[in-house]
Design an enzyme around this catalytic site. Structure first.
Site, PDB file in Angstrom:
ATOM      1  N   SER A 130     -38.896  38.108   0.376  1.00 53.20           N
ATOM      2  CA  SER A 130     -37.607  37.630  -0.151  1.00 53.20           C
ATOM      3  C   SER A 130     -36.446  38.403   0.471  1.00 53.20           C
ATOM      4  O   SER A 130     -35.368  37.834   0.694  1.00 53.20           O
ATOM      5  CB  SER A 130     -37.571  37.723  -1.676  1.00 53.20           C
ATOM      6  OG  SER A 130     -37.618  39.068  -2.094  1.00 53.20           O
ATOM      7  N   ASN A 131     -36.666  39.662   0.803  1.00 54.06           N
ATOM      8  CA  ASN A 131     -35.588  40.429   1.451  1.00 54.06           C
ATOM      9  C   ASN A 131     -35.410  40.007   2.898  1.00 54.06           C
ATOM     10  O   ASN A 131     -34.275  39.928   3.379  1.00 54.06           O
ATOM     11  CB  ASN A 131     -35.850  41.930   1.321  1.00 54.06           C
ATOM     12  CG  ASN A 131     -35.548  42.394  -0.089  1.00 54.06           C
ATOM     13  OD1 ASN A 131     -34.380  42.499  -0.464  1.00 54.06           O
ATOM     14  ND2 ASN A 131     -36.590  42.599  -0.888  1.00 54.06           N
ATOM     15  N   ARG A 137     -46.332  51.457   3.369  1.00 56.67           N
ATOM     16  CA  ARG A 137     -47.112  52.515   4.032  1.00 56.67           C
ATOM     17  C   ARG A 137     -46.156  53.636   4.372  1.00 56.67           C
ATOM     18  O   ARG A 137     -45.012  53.399   4.729  1.00 56.67           O
ATOM     19  CB  ARG A 137     -47.701  51.997   5.354  1.00 56.67           C
ATOM     20  CG  ARG A 137     -48.834  51.023   5.208  1.00 56.67           C
ATOM     21  CD  ARG A 137     -49.332  50.579   6.579  1.00 56.67           C
ATOM     22  NE  ARG A 137     -49.797  51.702   7.400  1.00 56.67           N
ATOM     23  CZ  ARG A 137     -50.991  52.261   7.286  1.00 56.67           C
ATOM     24  NH1 ARG A 137     -51.851  51.814   6.412  1.00 56.67           N
ATOM     25  NH2 ARG A 137     -51.330  53.284   8.063  1.00 56.67           N
ATOM     26  N   HIS A 188     -35.547  50.480  -1.548  1.00 55.69           N
ATOM     27  CA  HIS A 188     -36.409  50.897  -2.660  1.00 55.69           C
ATOM     28  C   HIS A 188     -35.830  50.381  -3.981  1.00 55.69           C
ATOM     29  O   HIS A 188     -34.621  50.513  -4.220  1.00 55.69           O
ATOM     30  CB  HIS A 188     -36.519  52.424  -2.687  1.00 55.69           C
ATOM     31  CG  HIS A 188     -37.497  52.897  -3.711  1.00 55.69           C
ATOM     32  ND1 HIS A 188     -38.866  52.853  -3.503  1.00 55.69           N
ATOM     33  CD2 HIS A 188     -37.319  53.375  -4.959  1.00 55.69           C
ATOM     34  CE1 HIS A 188     -39.479  53.295  -4.587  1.00 55.69           C
ATOM     35  NE2 HIS A 188     -38.560  53.618  -5.482  1.00 55.69           N
TER      36      HIS A 188
HETATM   37  C1  GRF Z   1     -38.924  45.007  -2.682  1.00 56.52           C
HETATM   38  O1  GRF Z   1     -38.799  45.148  -4.065  1.00 56.52           O
HETATM   39  C2  GRF Z   1     -38.679  46.315  -1.981  1.00 56.52           C
HETATM   40  O2  GRF Z   1     -37.734  47.097  -2.621  1.00 56.52           O
HETATM   41  C3  GRF Z   1     -40.030  46.969  -2.089  1.00 56.52           C
HETATM   42  O3  GRF Z   1     -40.943  45.926  -1.866  1.00 56.52           O
HETATM   43  C4  GRF Z   1     -40.364  44.701  -2.310  1.00 56.52           C
HETATM   44  C5  GRF Z   1     -40.479  43.694  -1.191  1.00 56.52           C
HETATM   45  O4  GRF Z   1     -40.225  42.401  -1.636  1.00 56.52           O
HETATM   46  N1  GRF Z   1     -40.123  48.078  -1.170  1.00 56.52           N
HETATM   47  P1  GRF Z   1     -40.083  41.189  -0.621  1.00 56.52           P
HETATM   48  O5  GRF Z   1     -41.364  41.130   0.192  1.00 56.52           O
HETATM   49  O6  GRF Z   1     -38.872  41.447   0.260  1.00 56.52           O
HETATM   50  O7  GRF Z   1     -39.907  39.971  -1.481  1.00 56.52           O
END
Ligand code: GRF
Length: 204
Positions: free
Chosen positions: A12-13, A84, A102
């Site tokens: 999603s990010n 990781r 994070h």
């Molecule tokens: C996010 O909550 C990020 O902060 C954490 O892992 C998650 C990744 O989510 N490190 P996505 O794969 O971007 O939906």
């Protein structure tokens, strides 16, 4: 600047980063078949899966990772769900050039399950952090943070959704700022081109 996004989950990010128009040159996942890889594929971005079990140890894994990054002339790296710890070998190859997202207000709740732990503690506020990656675990210098309330009526799901929405707003903004050299790392300290910028507080 040529950016890689390292992933391992739904992506999603990555989707939010791409939706902002940010140019991504490479996507690397430590898990096969995840949503993030499908998003890379959809956008025609070169993508690779590096499975930990294909390597004898973390050092061999990270050597392969660095080779891949070099093969794509990558200069900057964004970690978005890449669960990781990078070895010093990678971090030293890319000084001040690796950032991580994070889902808590670091230094609170480092490590895994940050959202679940904050929720279980019934905190009134949590949030999200983007920081430079150093050799510690979620300890590197903080670039930007956005606070997120945990309402008493929240379920874990509604709270987690609010955290993720804050991530999707903050991370692209920080990547654009890094790309434009509006923020950088100097001698372990985060420097900003403008002191009164608001994006580092999660305001756009
Ligand atoms: C996010 O909550 C990020 O902060 C954490 O892992 C998650 C990744 O989510 N490190 P996505 O794969 O971007 O939906």
């Amino acid at each position: 600047m040529r950016w890689a996004v390292l992933v391992g989950g739904a992506g999603s990010n990555l989707r939010a980063i791409l939706a902002s128009g940010f140019p991504v040159s490479l996507v690397v996942s430590h898990r096969a078949g995840v949503g993030a890889l499908a998003i890379a594929q959809e956008h025609g971005i070169p993508h690779h899966t590096l499975l930990p079990r294909a390597f004898p140890d973390r050092f061999a894994y990270d050597r392969a990772l660095v080779n891949l990054l070099r093969a794509h002339s990558i200069q900057r790296i964004a970690l978005a769900g890449f669960l990781r710890w990078l070895t010093a070998d990678v971090i030293q190859q890319y000084p001040g050039a690796i950032v991580n997202l994070h889902p808590s207000l670091l230094p609170l709740y480092p490590g895994l399950h940050a959202i679940e732990r904050a929720y279980a503690d019934r905190v009134l506020w949590s949030g999200v952090t983007v920081h430079f990656v150093d050799e510690g675990h979620d300890t590197g210098p903080v670039i930007a943070q956005a606070p997120v309330p945990r309402y008493l009526s929240d379920t874990l799901e509604t709270f987690a959704d609010r955290i993720h929405q804050a991530e999707h707003r903050l991370f692209p903004r920080v990547l654009w700022a890094l790309d434009a050299q509006e923020v950088w790392l100097d001698g372990g300290q985060v420097c900003y081109a403008k002191e009164d910028d608001q994006w580092m507080y999660g305001r756009s």
